[in-house]
Scaffold this active site. Sequence first.
Site, PDB file in Angstrom:
ATOM      1  N   GLY A  11       0.822  -1.210   0.000  1.00  0.00           N
ATOM      2  CA  GLY A  11       0.000   0.000   0.000  1.00  0.00           C
ATOM      3  C   GLY A  11       0.857   1.261   0.000  1.00  0.00           C
ATOM      4  O   GLY A  11       2.092   1.202  -0.082  1.00  0.00           O
ATOM      5  N   MET A  12       0.190   2.404   0.118  1.00  0.00           N
ATOM      6  CA  MET A  12       0.915   3.670   0.004  1.00  0.00           C
ATOM      7  C   MET A  12       1.836   3.885   1.211  1.00  0.00           C
ATOM      8  O   MET A  12       3.028   4.185   1.051  1.00  0.00           O
ATOM      9  CB  MET A  12      -0.109   4.801  -0.108  1.00  0.00           C
ATOM     10  CG  MET A  12       0.438   5.988  -0.804  1.00  0.00           C
ATOM     11  SD  MET A  12      -0.817   7.064  -1.470  1.00  0.00           S
ATOM     12  CE  MET A  12      -2.079   7.060  -0.268  1.00  0.00           C
ATOM     13  N   CYS A 135      -1.964  11.528  11.031  1.00  0.00           N
ATOM     14  CA  CYS A 135      -0.911  12.266  10.325  1.00  0.00           C
ATOM     15  C   CYS A 135      -0.867  13.750  10.717  1.00  0.00           C
ATOM     16  O   CYS A 135       0.200  14.302  10.999  1.00  0.00           O
ATOM     17  CB  CYS A 135      -1.099  12.130   8.819  1.00  0.00           C
ATOM     18  SG  CYS A 135      -2.822  12.196   8.301  1.00  0.00           S
ATOM     19  N   GLN A 162      -5.469  19.574   4.184  1.00  0.00           N
ATOM     20  CA  GLN A 162      -4.946  18.203   4.115  1.00  0.00           C
ATOM     21  C   GLN A 162      -4.961  17.644   2.690  1.00  0.00           C
ATOM     22  O   GLN A 162      -5.927  17.802   1.945  1.00  0.00           O
ATOM     23  CB  GLN A 162      -5.755  17.309   5.068  1.00  0.00           C
ATOM     24  CG  GLN A 162      -5.569  17.754   6.498  1.00  0.00           C
ATOM     25  CD  GLN A 162      -6.272  16.885   7.529  1.00  0.00           C
ATOM     26  OE1 GLN A 162      -6.817  17.402   8.475  1.00  0.00           O
ATOM     27  NE2 GLN A 162      -6.243  15.576   7.375  1.00  0.00           N
ATOM     28  N   LYS A 241      -9.750  13.799  16.693  1.00  0.00           N
ATOM     29  CA  LYS A 241      -8.485  13.104  16.967  1.00  0.00           C
ATOM     30  C   LYS A 241      -7.413  14.052  17.503  1.00  0.00           C
ATOM     31  O   LYS A 241      -6.538  13.646  18.268  1.00  0.00           O
ATOM     32  CB  LYS A 241      -7.956  12.448  15.681  1.00  0.00           C
ATOM     33  CG  LYS A 241      -8.731  11.203  15.263  1.00  0.00           C
ATOM     34  CD  LYS A 241      -8.262  10.710  13.893  1.00  0.00           C
ATOM     35  CE  LYS A 241      -9.098   9.529  13.419  1.00  0.00           C
ATOM     36  NZ  LYS A 241      -8.794   9.182  12.006  1.00  0.00           N
ATOM     37  N   ARG A 264      -9.954  19.206   3.429  1.00  0.00           N
ATOM     38  CA  ARG A 264      -9.229  18.520   2.351  1.00  0.00           C
ATOM     39  C   ARG A 264      -8.996  19.522   1.226  1.00  0.00           C
ATOM     40  O   ARG A 264      -9.921  20.226   0.820  1.00  0.00           O
ATOM     41  CB  ARG A 264     -10.083  17.355   1.839  1.00  0.00           C
ATOM     42  CG  ARG A 264      -9.381  16.491   0.820  1.00  0.00           C
ATOM     43  CD  ARG A 264      -8.384  15.540   1.427  1.00  0.00           C
ATOM     44  NE  ARG A 264      -9.002  14.519   2.254  1.00  0.00           N
ATOM     45  CZ  ARG A 264      -8.333  13.812   3.169  1.00  0.00           C
ATOM     46  NH1 ARG A 264      -7.050  14.034   3.394  1.00  0.00           N
ATOM     47  NH2 ARG A 264      -8.946  12.892   3.898  1.00  0.00           N
ATOM     48  N   HIS A 271       0.423  17.709   4.164  1.00  0.00           N
ATOM     49  CA  HIS A 271      -0.604  18.423   4.924  1.00  0.00           C
ATOM     50  C   HIS A 271      -0.024  19.751   5.408  1.00  0.00           C
ATOM     51  O   HIS A 271       1.158  19.829   5.778  1.00  0.00           O
ATOM     52  CB  HIS A 271      -1.016  17.631   6.159  1.00  0.00           C
ATOM     53  CG  HIS A 271      -1.812  16.395   5.875  1.00  0.00           C
ATOM     54  ND1 HIS A 271      -2.375  16.111   4.662  1.00  0.00           N
ATOM     55  CD2 HIS A 271      -2.169  15.373   6.699  1.00  0.00           C
ATOM     56  CE1 HIS A 271      -3.032  14.964   4.733  1.00  0.00           C
ATOM     57  NE2 HIS A 271      -2.914  14.489   5.967  1.00  0.00           N
TER      58      HIS A 271
HETATM   59  P1  NAP Z   1      -3.585   1.415   0.688  1.00  0.00           P
HETATM   60  O1  NAP Z   1      -2.621   2.151  -0.163  1.00  0.00           O
HETATM   61  O2  NAP Z   1      -5.013   1.386   0.269  1.00  0.00           O
HETATM   62  O3  NAP Z   1      -3.041  -0.120   0.837  1.00  0.00           O
HETATM   63  C1  NAP Z   1      -3.655  -1.082   1.668  1.00  0.00           C
HETATM   64  C2  NAP Z   1      -3.610  -2.456   1.036  1.00  0.00           C
HETATM   65  O4  NAP Z   1      -4.402  -2.513  -0.127  1.00  0.00           O
HETATM   66  C3  NAP Z   1      -2.271  -2.942   0.524  1.00  0.00           C
HETATM   67  O5  NAP Z   1      -1.455  -3.355   1.582  1.00  0.00           O
HETATM   68  C4  NAP Z   1      -2.667  -4.099  -0.367  1.00  0.00           C
HETATM   69  O6  NAP Z   1      -2.877  -5.249   0.437  1.00  0.00           O
HETATM   70  C5  NAP Z   1      -4.006  -3.664  -0.896  1.00  0.00           C
HETATM   71  N1  NAP Z   1      -3.960  -3.329  -2.336  1.00  0.00           N
HETATM   72  C6  NAP Z   1      -4.944  -3.610  -3.208  1.00  0.00           C
HETATM   73  N2  NAP Z   1      -4.642  -3.162  -4.430  1.00  0.00           N
HETATM   74  C7  NAP Z   1      -3.427  -2.588  -4.376  1.00  0.00           C
HETATM   75  C8  NAP Z   1      -2.592  -1.951  -5.321  1.00  0.00           C
HETATM   76  N3  NAP Z   1      -2.934  -1.820  -6.606  1.00  0.00           N
HETATM   77  N4  NAP Z   1      -1.422  -1.450  -4.907  1.00  0.00           N
HETATM   78  C9  NAP Z   1      -1.046  -1.557  -3.639  1.00  0.00           C
HETATM   79  N5  NAP Z   1      -1.803  -2.157  -2.675  1.00  0.00           N
HETATM   80  C10 NAP Z   1      -2.995  -2.679  -3.038  1.00  0.00           C
HETATM   81  O7  NAP Z   1      -3.590   1.954   2.185  1.00  0.00           O
HETATM   82  P2  NAP Z   1      -2.733   3.143   2.845  1.00  0.00           P
HETATM   83  O8  NAP Z   1      -3.220   4.450   2.361  1.00  0.00           O
HETATM   84  O9  NAP Z   1      -1.302   2.802   2.735  1.00  0.00           O
HETATM   85  O10 NAP Z   1      -3.200   3.035   4.375  1.00  0.00           O
HETATM   86  C11 NAP Z   1      -2.872   1.915   5.191  1.00  0.00           C
HETATM   87  C12 NAP Z   1      -3.226   2.225   6.643  1.00  0.00           C
HETATM   88  O11 NAP Z   1      -2.447   3.331   7.080  1.00  0.00           O
HETATM   89  C13 NAP Z   1      -4.680   2.622   6.875  1.00  0.00           C
HETATM   90  O12 NAP Z   1      -5.102   2.120   8.114  1.00  0.00           O
HETATM   91  C14 NAP Z   1      -4.636   4.111   6.922  1.00  0.00           C
HETATM   92  O13 NAP Z   1      -5.700   4.661   7.671  1.00  0.00           O
HETATM   93  C15 NAP Z   1      -3.312   4.320   7.626  1.00  0.00           C
HETATM   94  N6  NAP Z   1      -2.742   5.625   7.358  1.00  0.00           N
HETATM   95  C16 NAP Z   1      -2.762   6.090   6.085  1.00  0.00           C
HETATM   96  C17 NAP Z   1      -2.204   7.325   5.818  1.00  0.00           C
HETATM   97  C18 NAP Z   1      -2.204   7.840   4.410  1.00  0.00           C
HETATM   98  O14 NAP Z   1      -1.655   8.881   4.211  1.00  0.00           O
HETATM   99  N7  NAP Z   1      -2.771   7.180   3.413  1.00  0.00           N
HETATM  100  C19 NAP Z   1      -1.617   8.070   6.829  1.00  0.00           C
HETATM  101  C20 NAP Z   1      -1.584   7.550   8.129  1.00  0.00           C
HETATM  102  C21 NAP Z   1      -2.135   6.322   8.366  1.00  0.00           C
HETATM  103  P3  NAP Z   1      -2.620  -6.750  -0.068  1.00  0.00           P
HETATM  104  O15 NAP Z   1      -1.156  -6.921  -0.340  1.00  0.00           O
HETATM  105  O16 NAP Z   1      -3.064  -7.554   1.096  1.00  0.00           O
HETATM  106  O17 NAP Z   1      -3.448  -6.940  -1.296  1.00  0.00           O
END
Ligand code: NAP
Length: 364
Positions: A11-12, A135, A162, A241, A264, A271
């Site tokens: 993920g991101m 964040c 944000q 939060k 947003r 941010h």
């Molecule tokens: P994300 O990018 O949506 O990734 C989460 C999961 O989605 C990946 O680990 C992967 O799991 C799956 N996935 C499905 N299709 C994908 C693709 N094409 N490319 C990559 N991954 C894919 O989630 P995220 O934004 O990183 O957030 C993860 C957690 O961190 C959340 O709880 C969020 O609230 C928290 N968080 C996020 C941020 C932010 O800036 N986004 C900031 C602080 C905290 P599989 O390998 O199992 O398929």
Amino acid sequence: MKKVGFIGWRGMVGSVLMERMGEEKDFLKMESYFFSTSKGGEEAPVVANGYPKVLSSTDLKELMKMDILVSCQGGEFTLEMHPALRNSGWKGYWIDAASTLRMKSDSVIILDPVNRHIIQDSISKGMKDFIGGNCTVSLMLIALHGLFKADLVEWVSSMTYQAASGAGAKNMLELLAQMQTVGNKYGANPALGALEMEKEVNSLIASDSFPKANFGHPLALNILPWIDSEMPNGQSKEEWKAQVEANKILQTQKEIPIDGTCIRVGALRCHSQAMTIKLTKSVELATVESLIAEANPWVKLIPNNKAETLKKLTPASVSGTLNIPIGRVRKMTLGDQYLNAFTCGDQLLWGAAEPLRCTLRMLV
Ligand code: NAP
């Protein structure tokens, strides 16, 4: 060497964590195992001491072999798998980017530059769940660290700007698709005058065909003054939060009120926040500035002038860096104890991945 399992590394947030761990050669200090809900059995990323195959992230037996699990997979995964692991007797360390466990009494919210001593103390007391903060909260605390340390903050009102990435990868891409749709419209009618073009674009962004499946609304050429769900008191959950998490991170004796409106905007991954700070007492501006500037290695005080502000205190200049600039620091006309400030930070680095990385380093 400790066995560390990574969940959500695709993920991101997870990708930024992997990148930073590579840069800092962290993988040399541990045995790494990669878990996924969708890629089990495939080749794992190649890292030092890494297990070559991806394991299934719902395989309790494999997960339980780990000394440390790092999850960037999201709240639903945490909600399901964390209790399953604990109820099966797993005693390892859990490091998580999701908010699910943040406010639990037996978890620690981790923000290394600000509460490293609390993290260390919690490890020595046997605590096992270490959760990254929101964040915006993390970025604000790193920026205002010097004032909190000196007990100079009576309250903070923070108005946030944000970035799209805070809502996830799909949302960030949707913002770009929205911009492209607007650009195409402009490209097709370059001869229109500004007000005619504005009418065309405004009806385009309000139309059903505009790409907004993820945000539900246009973000390009717009701002969205609500982030996350509704709380009964009229705050958004994102606004709620700020106070609860900041006070938990700082372990304040007396609750410091922190509130404002979370908005947003069309930035990609940084941010920003405009803050009004009520100081507990009157302090010279020069003292305030040096307290802020010297608090930790990441905060950068930007002199309050137009040229440096516009060059160094913007999402465009901060994106992809670990620096947390803070500027526009000045006394307000509201009174001598009222301070104005503005800060920016990359919400995928100190806002998400970097606190997890620092705690992982402490644990291994
Ligand atoms: P994300 O990018 O949506 O990734 C989460 C999961 O989605 C990946 O680990 C992967 O799991 C799956 N996935 C499905 N299709 C994908 C693709 N094409 N490319 C990559 N991954 C894919 O989630 P995220 O934004 O990183 O957030 C993860 C957690 O961190 C959340 O709880 C969020 O609230 C928290 N968080 C996020 C941020 C932010 O800036 N986004 C900031 C602080 C905290 P599989 O390998 O199992 O398929």
